[in-house]
Design a protein around this motif. Structure first.
Motif, PDB file in Angstrom:
ATOM      1  N   SER A 317     -46.642 -44.255  43.020  1.00 34.68           N
ATOM      2  CA  SER A 317     -47.388 -45.088  43.956  1.00 34.68           C
ATOM      3  C   SER A 317     -47.358 -44.473  45.345  1.00 34.68           C
ATOM      4  N   PRO A 318     -48.204 -44.947  46.256  1.00 33.86           N
ATOM      5  CA  PRO A 318     -48.017 -44.573  47.659  1.00 33.86           C
ATOM      6  C   PRO A 318     -46.626 -44.971  48.125  1.00 33.86           C
ATOM      7  N   THR A 319     -46.126 -44.279  49.116  1.00 31.21           N
ATOM      8  CA  THR A 319     -44.916 -44.732  49.803  1.00 31.21           C
ATOM      9  C   THR A 319     -45.349 -45.518  51.027  1.00 31.21           C
ATOM     10  N   TRP A 320     -44.821 -46.731  51.142  1.00 31.98           N
ATOM     11  CA  TRP A 320     -45.151 -47.594  52.267  1.00 31.98           C
ATOM     12  C   TRP A 320     -44.005 -47.520  53.273  1.00 31.98           C
ATOM     13  N   TYR A 321     -44.251 -46.807  54.370  1.00 33.12           N
ATOM     14  CA  TYR A 321     -43.230 -46.589  55.392  1.00 33.12           C
ATOM     15  C   TYR A 321     -43.375 -47.582  56.545  1.00 33.12           C
ATOM     16  N   THR A 322     -42.238 -47.927  57.123  1.00 28.26           N
ATOM     17  CA  THR A 322     -42.173 -48.551  58.442  1.00 28.26           C
ATOM     18  C   THR A 322     -41.453 -47.572  59.347  1.00 28.26           C
ATOM     19  N   ILE A 323     -42.107 -47.186  60.458  1.00 30.59           N
ATOM     20  CA  ILE A 323     -41.616 -46.091  61.285  1.00 30.59           C
ATOM     21  C   ILE A 323     -41.462 -46.547  62.731  1.00 30.59           C
ATOM     22  N   SER A 324     -40.358 -46.153  63.341  1.00 32.34           N
ATOM     23  CA  SER A 324     -40.121 -46.427  64.762  1.00 32.34           C
ATOM     24  C   SER A 324     -39.946 -45.100  65.484  1.00 32.34           C
ATOM     25  N   GLU A 325     -40.409 -45.052  66.750  1.00 31.67           N
ATOM     26  CA  GLU A 325     -40.368 -43.808  67.513  1.00 31.67           C
ATOM     27  C   GLU A 325     -39.925 -44.054  68.945  1.00 31.67           C
ATOM     28  N   GLU A 326     -39.262 -43.025  69.503  1.00 28.23           N
ATOM     29  CA  GLU A 326     -38.873 -43.014  70.908  1.00 28.23           C
ATOM     30  C   GLU A 326     -39.261 -41.661  71.499  1.00 28.23           C
ATOM     31  N   THR A 327     -39.675 -41.664  72.756  1.00 28.60           N
ATOM     32  CA  THR A 327     -40.019 -40.408  73.418  1.00 28.60           C
ATOM     33  C   THR A 327     -39.419 -40.349  74.816  1.00 28.60           C
ATOM     34  N   THR A 328     -39.167 -39.141  75.288  1.00 32.98           N
ATOM     35  CA  THR A 328     -38.826 -38.884  76.687  1.00 32.98           C
ATOM     36  C   THR A 328     -39.629 -37.674  77.135  1.00 32.98           C
ATOM     37  N   GLN A 329     -39.956 -37.610  78.435  1.00 33.44           N
ATOM     38  CA  GLN A 329     -40.777 -36.524  78.958  1.00 33.44           C
ATOM     39  C   GLN A 329     -40.252 -36.038  80.305  1.00 33.44           C
ATOM     40  N   TYR A 330     -40.612 -34.786  80.612  1.00 35.37           N
ATOM     41  CA  TYR A 330     -40.142 -34.149  81.841  1.00 35.37           C
ATOM     42  C   TYR A 330     -41.182 -33.122  82.264  1.00 35.37           C
ATOM     43  N   LEU A 331     -41.484 -33.081  83.558  1.00 29.57           N
ATOM     44  CA  LEU A 331     -42.444 -32.114  84.089  1.00 29.57           C
ATOM     45  C   LEU A 331     -41.885 -31.495  85.369  1.00 29.57           C
ATOM     46  N   LYS A 332     -42.003 -30.184  85.478  1.00 27.54           N
ATOM     47  CA  LYS A 332     -41.626 -29.478  86.707  1.00 27.54           C
ATOM     48  C   LYS A 332     -42.731 -28.481  87.035  1.00 27.54           C
ATOM     49  N   THR A 333     -43.152 -28.481  88.293  1.00 24.26           N
ATOM     50  CA  THR A 333     -44.155 -27.518  88.745  1.00 24.26           C
ATOM     51  C   THR A 333     -43.618 -26.741  89.945  1.00 24.26           C
ATOM     52  N   TYR A 334     -44.209 -25.590  90.164  1.00 20.61           N
ATOM     53  CA  TYR A 334     -43.764 -24.754  91.284  1.00 20.61           C
ATOM     54  C   TYR A 334     -44.977 -24.150  91.970  1.00 20.61           C
ATOM     55  N   SER A 335     -44.977 -24.202  93.297  1.00 21.99           N
ATOM     56  CA  SER A 335     -46.015 -23.615  94.123  1.00 21.99           C
ATOM     57  C   SER A 335     -45.391 -22.560  95.034  1.00 21.99           C
ATOM     58  N   LEU A 336     -46.018 -21.390  95.114  1.00 23.85           N
ATOM     59  CA  LEU A 336     -45.506 -20.342  96.000  1.00 23.85           C
ATOM     60  C   LEU A 336     -45.493 -20.801  97.451  1.00 23.85           C
ATOM     61  N   GLU A 337     -46.404 -21.706  97.804  1.00 21.82           N
ATOM     62  CA  GLU A 337     -46.493 -22.179  99.184  1.00 21.82           C
ATOM     63  C   GLU A 337     -45.637 -23.406  99.439  1.00 21.82           C
ATOM     64  N   LEU A 338     -45.627 -24.346  98.468  1.00 18.31           N
ATOM     65  CA  LEU A 338     -45.000 -25.652  98.711  1.00 18.31           C
ATOM     66  C   LEU A 338     -43.657 -25.827  98.035  1.00 18.31           C
ATOM     67  N   GLY A 339     -43.305 -24.962  97.109  1.00 19.77           N
ATOM     68  CA  GLY A 339     -42.017 -25.083  96.440  1.00 19.77           C
ATOM     69  C   GLY A 339     -42.097 -25.869  95.145  1.00 19.77           C
ATOM     70  N   GLU A 340     -41.011 -26.532  94.805  1.00 19.12           N
ATOM     71  CA  GLU A 340     -40.824 -27.141  93.491  1.00 19.12           C
ATOM     72  C   GLU A 340     -41.058 -28.646  93.528  1.00 19.12           C
ATOM     73  N   ALA A 341     -41.681 -29.158  92.456  1.00 15.48           N
ATOM     74  CA  ALA A 341     -41.843 -30.604  92.284  1.00 15.48           C
ATOM     75  C   ALA A 341     -41.340 -30.973  90.897  1.00 15.48           C
ATOM     76  N   ILE A 342     -40.429 -31.945  90.831  1.00 13.76           N
ATOM     77  CA  ILE A 342     -39.859 -32.384  89.553  1.00 13.76           C
ATOM     78  C   ILE A 342     -40.260 -33.833  89.313  1.00 13.76           C
ATOM     79  N   VAL A 343     -40.848 -34.074  88.152  1.00 13.29           N
ATOM     80  CA  VAL A 343     -41.209 -35.431  87.739  1.00 13.29           C
ATOM     81  C   VAL A 343     -40.360 -35.746  86.510  1.00 13.29           C
TER      82      VAL A 343
END
Length: 505
Positions: A317-343
């Motif tokens: 038969s098909p498998t009937w799943y119940t699924i839970s998920e969690e996520t985390t995110q991180y962003l870092k950018t760098y500009s030669l003129e303005l320096g670093e930005a961390i989100v």
């Protein structure tokens, strides 16, 4: 500590990216796993039975056992990836050791010689279905930026939602969390890009392809690295009942519980020195944690057709799943003129549980026995992956994904051939298998080809079996489902060494 955010009202907008066709294929597929004898013959056991892992194919197989027995199997997996992206090439290898199978079958004979029902059996078995252990690195020079990922999500998002008002004591974490609760996944991605200065809001700039948002990353070339690391597995516990009718027919039933434990981390790093580019480096990290539980059942029949021929048929038969998920995110950018930005919101998004229904499977099997000295077995399995469904099906995002699944996936066949030759107490085994791609294009995930070999020795009440199996498959996945959809090629090979110990009970 990370802040926990329960994303309820925004499930529609986040699910389009967080649950997609790639997840559906991942959780619907199975690897060749089980006892050493089963794997040495490439899993061609549907018409044979008499092995605990044969219950994965045909639950009637436990009634073939003459006596109660137990088996424990240890697996060593070696995998390698050859990855190419934008004319650049990289390779790596990994190894992992785990418990691939453990179970027992109890046989209850009917001592009434005139009875039609000769015996019945009860079996309990754990079998690893799929391994998610994998990591690789893809790198190359592209003409498209990861900034496109964030810009596409930003379209239609009002800029006032993406700003942090310090006069109201707002914080990066607070706004990111609030967006997740009220607006969903797309707004959170737009917020990350805006706070990382990847684009500005200019409502009068109609010439921008992403108007009213204009990119701060100039066009040109981009040196990119995409790192993928995953751990976890999909496992199955089976309760089996089977019975023998007269001397020619065997019937069986499996009730299966399934579990998913999947952890994935992707890291994307990009560098550019394009003229006029205000942002020169981007690092984007995304972590996903998935837990799931499911249920399925299997029905099977096995028959003696003449003196030497065995035939089997089975339904999963098909498998009937119940699924839970969690996520985390991180962003870092760098500009030669303005320096670093961390989100770094430092927020864990906890999403509502969702349902996944995998495709049903149908198996037909034939085997020929050359007396007691040798056998040859063949299995054919068919699964229609286009019937895979995310639920609830009335959710607009799930409806969109289900339409994509229906259009891009197809029915896939699996062929397995195995043989065994006995020399006194020794057994020599070999096998071959071929699995079609579940994708209609045959390109996103390619066909799988594998071969196997093994040997065993019967001490009487104890049996020891060894097996080796190898498989290869080429995949061409996208970097992301949105914005930066470029593909890379991953040629993956798996080699497994299995040791099984079986003993009478």
């Amino acid at each position: 500590m990370k802040k926990l955010i329960f994303v309820f009202t925004a499930i529609i907008s986040m699910s389009a990216e967080a649950q997609n066709i790639t997840d559906a294929v991942r959780y619907s597929g199975t690897d060749l796993n089980g006892t050493a004898r089963y794997r040495a013959m490439s899993g061609a056991f549907g018409a044979l039975g008499g092995d605990l892992s044969s219950l994965n194919v045909n639950p009637a197989g436990s009634a073939i056992f003459l006596n109660s027995s137990a088996t424990l199997s240890l697996n060593v997996e070696n995998s390698s990836n050859e990855v190419s992206f934008m004319n650049s090439f990289n390779s790596n290898s990994n190894s992992n050791t785990d418990l691939g199978q453990a179970g027992a079958v109890f046989v209850f004979n009917n001592f009434d010689e005139n009875a039609d029902w000769k015996k019945f059996s009860l079996g309990f078995n754990y079998n690893k279905s799929s391994s998610y252990e994998n990591d690789f690195l893809a790198f190359g020079t592209n003409t498209r930026s990861i900034n496109n990922y964030f810009l596409e999500f930003a379209q239609g998002i009002p800029v006032d939602l993406l700003e942090v008002d310090l006069t109201r004591n707002q914080t990066i974490a607070g706004v990111y969390a609030d967006l997740g609760e009220r607006e969903g996944f797309a707004a959170q991605q737009a917020f990350l890009g805006y706070q990382g200065y990847l684009y500005d809001y200019e409502p009068d700039n109609a010439s921008s392809p992403f108007a009213p948002y204009t990119s701060n990353v100039a066009t040109g070339s981009f040196d990119q690295e995409y790192a993928y690391a995953a751990t976890g597995l999909n496992g199955k516990f089976s309760f089996n009942f089977a019975t023998q009718y007269q001397d020619f027919l065997y019937l069986g039933l499996n009730l299966n519980t399934h579990f998913i434990n999947y952890e994935r981390m992707t890291s994307f790093f990009e560098v550019n020195d394009n003229t006029g580019s205000e942002i020169n480096e981007i690092l984007f990290e995304d972590r996903l944690s998935t837990l799931g539980s499911g249920f399925s059942l299997q029905l099977g029949a096995l028959a003696k057709v003449g003196e030497n021929v065995r035939a089997g048929i089975a339904y999963e038969s098909p498998t009937w799943y119940t699924i839970s998920e969690e996520t985390t995110q991180y962003l870092k950018t760098y500009s030669l003129e303005l320096g670093e930005a961390i989100v770094d919101p430092n927020v864990v998004n906890i999403y509502p549980d969702y349902k996944l229904q995998t495709p049903a499977g149908y198996t037909g099997s034939l085997a020929y026995l050359f007396g007691t000295s040798a056998l040859l077995s063949f299995d054919y399995t068919y699964k229609d992956y286009s019937t895979t469904k995310f639920k609830p099906t009335d959710d607009p995002a799930f409806r969109s994904q289900n339409e994509l699944i229906s259009n891009e996936l197809k029915g896939a066949s699996t062929f397995r051939v195995g043989g065994e030759y006995r020399i006194e107490n020794w057994s020599l085994r070999g096998g071959y298998r071929f699995e079609e791609s579940p994708y209609s294009n045959g390109f996103t995930v390619g066909d799988l080809e594998g071969y196997s070999a093994g040997l065993g020795y019967n001490f009487g009440n104890i049996k020891i079996d060894l097996a080796y199996d190898h498989s290869s498959r080429e995949n061409n996945p996208q970097l992301y489902q949105t914005g930066l959809t470029d593909r890379f090629r991953n040629s993956r090979e798996n080699s497994n060494y299995v040791l099984s110990l079986s003993f009478g009970l």
